[in-house]
Scaffold this motif. Structure first.
Motif, PDB file in Angstrom:
ATOM      1  N   MET A   1      -7.364  17.933  -0.404  1.00 11.58           N
ATOM      2  CA  MET A   1      -7.280  16.869   0.578  1.00 11.58           C
ATOM      3  C   MET A   1      -6.952  17.496   1.937  1.00 11.58           C
ATOM      4  O   MET A   1      -5.996  18.255   2.056  1.00 11.58           O
ATOM      5  N   ASN A   2      -7.735  17.163   2.949  1.00 17.75           N
ATOM      6  CA  ASN A   2      -7.441  17.706   4.273  1.00 17.75           C
ATOM      7  C   ASN A   2      -6.323  16.894   4.938  1.00 17.75           C
ATOM      8  O   ASN A   2      -5.901  15.856   4.433  1.00 17.75           O
ATOM      9  N   VAL A   3      -5.840  17.363   6.066  1.00 14.65           N
ATOM     10  CA  VAL A   3      -4.674  16.756   6.708  1.00 14.65           C
ATOM     11  C   VAL A   3      -4.948  15.325   7.167  1.00 14.65           C
ATOM     12  O   VAL A   3      -4.055  14.477   7.123  1.00 14.65           O
ATOM     13  N   LEU A   4      -6.158  15.029   7.590  1.00 16.13           N
ATOM     14  CA  LEU A   4      -6.476  13.666   8.008  1.00 16.13           C
ATOM     15  C   LEU A   4      -6.470  12.714   6.810  1.00 16.13           C
ATOM     16  O   LEU A   4      -5.932  11.606   6.901  1.00 16.13           O
ATOM     17  N   GLN A   5      -7.027  13.139   5.708  1.00 14.33           N
ATOM     18  CA  GLN A   5      -6.974  12.324   4.483  1.00 14.33           C
ATOM     19  C   GLN A   5      -5.526  12.123   4.050  1.00 14.33           C
ATOM     20  O   GLN A   5      -5.139  11.031   3.633  1.00 14.33           O
ATOM     21  N   TRP A   6      -4.717  13.192   4.123  1.00 17.08           N
ATOM     22  CA  TRP A   6      -3.310  13.078   3.753  1.00 17.08           C
ATOM     23  C   TRP A   6      -2.609  12.053   4.645  1.00 17.08           C
ATOM     24  O   TRP A   6      -1.830  11.231   4.166  1.00 17.08           O
ATOM     25  N   LEU A   7      -2.875  12.091   5.970  1.00 18.98           N
ATOM     26  CA  LEU A   7      -2.250  11.146   6.891  1.00 18.98           C
ATOM     27  C   LEU A   7      -2.654   9.716   6.553  1.00 18.98           C
ATOM     28  O   LEU A   7      -1.830   8.802   6.608  1.00 18.98           O
ATOM     29  N   GLU A   8      -3.904   9.507   6.182  1.00 22.20           N
ATOM     30  CA  GLU A   8      -4.348   8.171   5.775  1.00 22.20           C
ATOM     31  C   GLU A   8      -3.559   7.674   4.564  1.00 22.20           C
ATOM     32  O   GLU A   8      -3.115   6.518   4.531  1.00 22.20           O
ATOM     33  N   VAL A   9      -3.362   8.544   3.588  1.00 18.54           N
ATOM     34  CA  VAL A   9      -2.594   8.174   2.389  1.00 18.54           C
ATOM     35  C   VAL A   9      -1.138   7.918   2.752  1.00 18.54           C
ATOM     36  O   VAL A   9      -0.540   6.929   2.319  1.00 18.54           O
ATOM     37  N   TRP A  10      -0.548   8.804   3.570  1.00 17.39           N
ATOM     38  CA  TRP A  10       0.848   8.629   3.983  1.00 17.39           C
ATOM     39  C   TRP A  10       1.016   7.296   4.704  1.00 17.39           C
ATOM     40  O   TRP A  10       1.929   6.533   4.411  1.00 17.39           O
TER      41      TRP A  10
END
Length: 98
Positions: A1-10
């Protein structure tokens, strides 16, 4: 998971019907040029967690500054440092969430 995907989940994990109505995540540009990232931490697991002031100055266009003040993560950086700012937030968040 890239950082943008991680931010979306967070971000989606924080949404509780109230939190997301605040000014919670803001990504804007700076005029020097660069990036500004503000993430409201109130009501999250990161509220009141310590963050060591970060100041990396590689050049006039390659720099990163980060702090938490008033429960807001504040990341700033050069024109090519947006991903790095988000990665700094990600790493800190992952270390401090329960």
């Amino acid at each position: 998971m890239n950082v943008l995907q991680w931010l979306e989940v967070w971000y989606s994990r924080q949404c509780d019907g109230d939190w997301e109505h605040s000014q919670v995540v803001s990504i804007t540009t700076l005029d020097n040029p660069g990036w500004s990232v503000d993430i409201f931490l109130g009501g999250t697991e990161l509220e009141d967690k310590g963050f060591e002031l970060l100041n990396i100055d590689r050049s006039d266009v390659d720099w990163v500054y980060g702090k938490v003040s008033d429960n807001i993560f504040q990341g700033r950086g050069g024109v090519n440092n947006l991903e790095e700012i988000l990665q700094i937030f990600q790493q800190w968040a992952m270390l401090n969430e329960d």
